[in-house]
Write a protein that holds these residues in place. Structure first.
Motif, PDB file in Angstrom:
ATOM      1  N   GLN A 268      -9.367   3.587  -2.797  1.00 20.76           N
ATOM      2  CA  GLN A 268     -10.524   3.346  -1.934  1.00 20.76           C
ATOM      3  C   GLN A 268     -10.129   3.324  -0.455  1.00 20.76           C
ATOM      4  OE1 GLN A 268     -12.210  -0.291  -3.716  1.00 20.76           O
ATOM      5  NE2 GLN A 268     -13.624   0.969  -4.871  1.00 20.76           N
ATOM      6  N   ILE A 269      -9.373   4.348  -0.082  1.00 16.83           N
ATOM      7  CA  ILE A 269      -9.002   4.537   1.321  1.00 16.83           C
ATOM      8  C   ILE A 269      -9.262   5.998   1.689  1.00 16.83           C
ATOM      9  CG2 ILE A 269      -7.278   2.690   1.369  1.00 16.83           C
ATOM     10  CD1 ILE A 269      -5.112   4.741   0.912  1.00 16.83           C
ATOM     11  N   ALA A 270      -9.211   6.309   2.976  1.00 16.14           N
ATOM     12  CA  ALA A 270      -9.483   7.664   3.430  1.00 16.14           C
ATOM     13  C   ALA A 270      -8.316   8.593   3.101  1.00 16.14           C
ATOM     14  CB  ALA A 270      -9.729   7.671   4.934  1.00 16.14           C
TER      15      ALA A 270
ATOM     16  N   ARG B 180       0.830  -1.209   0.000  1.00 13.77           N
ATOM     17  CA  ARG B 180       0.000   0.000   0.000  1.00 13.77           C
ATOM     18  C   ARG B 180       0.863   1.258   0.000  1.00 13.77           C
ATOM     19  NH1 ARG B 180      -4.600   0.278  -1.809  1.00 13.77           N
ATOM     20  NH2 ARG B 180      -5.888  -0.691  -0.204  1.00 13.77           N
TER      21      ARG B 180
ATOM     22  N   THR C  51      -5.671   8.511   5.646  1.00 15.52           N
ATOM     23  CA  THR C  51      -4.792   7.337   5.548  1.00 15.52           C
ATOM     24  C   THR C  51      -3.693   7.579   4.519  1.00 15.52           C
ATOM     25  OG1 THR C  51      -6.649   5.894   6.116  1.00 15.52           O
ATOM     26  CG2 THR C  51      -4.729   4.854   5.109  1.00 15.52           C
ATOM     27  N   VAL C  52      -4.046   8.213   3.410  1.00 15.21           N
ATOM     28  CA  VAL C  52      -3.044   8.555   2.389  1.00 15.21           C
ATOM     29  C   VAL C  52      -1.980   9.458   2.991  1.00 15.21           C
ATOM     30  CG1 VAL C  52      -2.639   9.757   0.205  1.00 15.21           C
ATOM     31  CG2 VAL C  52      -4.656   8.307   0.470  1.00 15.21           C
TER      32      VAL C  52
ATOM     33  N   ALA D 149      -6.738   8.685  -2.730  1.00 11.96           N
ATOM     34  CA  ALA D 149      -7.705   8.058  -1.830  1.00 11.96           C
ATOM     35  C   ALA D 149      -8.848   7.416  -2.614  1.00 11.96           C
ATOM     36  CB  ALA D 149      -8.248   9.099  -0.851  1.00 11.96           C
TER      37      ALA D 149
ATOM     38  N   HIS E 171       0.374   7.521   5.259  1.00 15.34           N
ATOM     39  CA  HIS E 171       1.329   6.731   4.475  1.00 15.34           C
ATOM     40  C   HIS E 171       2.441   7.623   3.920  1.00 15.34           C
ATOM     41  CE1 HIS E 171      -0.511   2.862   4.691  1.00 15.34           C
ATOM     42  NE2 HIS E 171      -1.607   3.177   4.008  1.00 15.34           N
TER      43      HIS E 171
END
Length: 227
Positions: A186-188, A164, A191-192, A182, A195
């Motif tokens: 398909q993540i918030a 990821r 969260t990006v 995102a 990372h």
């Protein structure tokens, strides 16, 4: 392959079209080539947002130009890479353009073969940075004691990052905005950002431009090809 050139010097349109067609035919021989050229941002934004795979944008344009033009084009053509061109190639100018979200910078002073090489990079949806920028005194800096050594960077990207994290970094250094990363993964958005913060810290990079320079200087971009 559909490309839009925004440049108010119409004398460059035909030459750019021929060069792009030649490079596109070599990179994607089975894909149809389409080229459009306009003089200003206002005309460019009349096209449908999904009409193009790549946009080449001149820095100096009538009415709307510079970073304002870049922001307007990126907002309208959301998700389409926008590569900026300019005769001004100071490190400060290149940095501000990349930090504003451009998917590359090509000096207009380049010779034909250098321009072709740069276009091959951007047509592969990679960010192009001039070597003189990556190696300039304004960009290079002394390595911190705990910073990842240049020769170990490619292995670190392949082995130490999670799949990821490699996905997020690969998209970020291509100029993809956080919200589109995102959406695509398909993540918030939060969260990006987490990372990216972790990866930048590991690379010893302050931001996307620094990360780009570290990855390109170490010739480690291939380590992100298969996240």
């Amino acid at each position: 392959m559909r490309i839009l050139l925004v440049d108010d010097h119409e004398i460059v349109w035909n030459g750019t079209s021929r060069l792009l067609e030649q490079v596109a035919a070599d990179l994607a021989p089975d894909e149809p080539f389409a080229f459009q050229a306009v003089r200003d941002v206002e005309t460019a934004c009349r096209f449908d947002a999904a009409d193009f795979d790549l946009i080449l944008l001149d820095y100096h344009l009538p009415t709307v130009s510079g970073l304002e033009a870049l922001r307007a084009v990126r907002t309208h053509f959301e998700g389409t890479p926008v590569c900026m061109q300019s005769a001004e190639t100071t490190p400060a100018r290149v940095r501000e353009i990349i930090e504003a979200g451009a998917a590359g910078f090509i000096p207009k002073s380049y010779r034909l073969q250098d321009m072709e090489a740069a276009l091959r990079v951007v047509l592969r949806h990679r960010i192009y940075l001039p070597a003189e920028f990556v190696l300039s005194d304004d960009v290079t800096r002394a390595r911190q004691a705990d910073e990842l050594p240049r020769e170990d960077l490619a292995r670190f990207l392949r082995v130490e990052l999670s799949p990821r994290q490699r996905q997020v970094l690969a998209l970020a250094i291509r100029g993809t905005p956080v919200k589109l990363i995102a959406r695509q993964l398909q993540i918030a958005e939060g969260t990006v950002k987490v990372h990216l913060s972790m990866v930048y810290r590991a690379l010893g990079a302050r931001n996307r431009t620094d990360a780009l320079c570290r990855v390109f200087d170490a010739q480690a971009a291939a380590a992100l090809d298969n996240p």
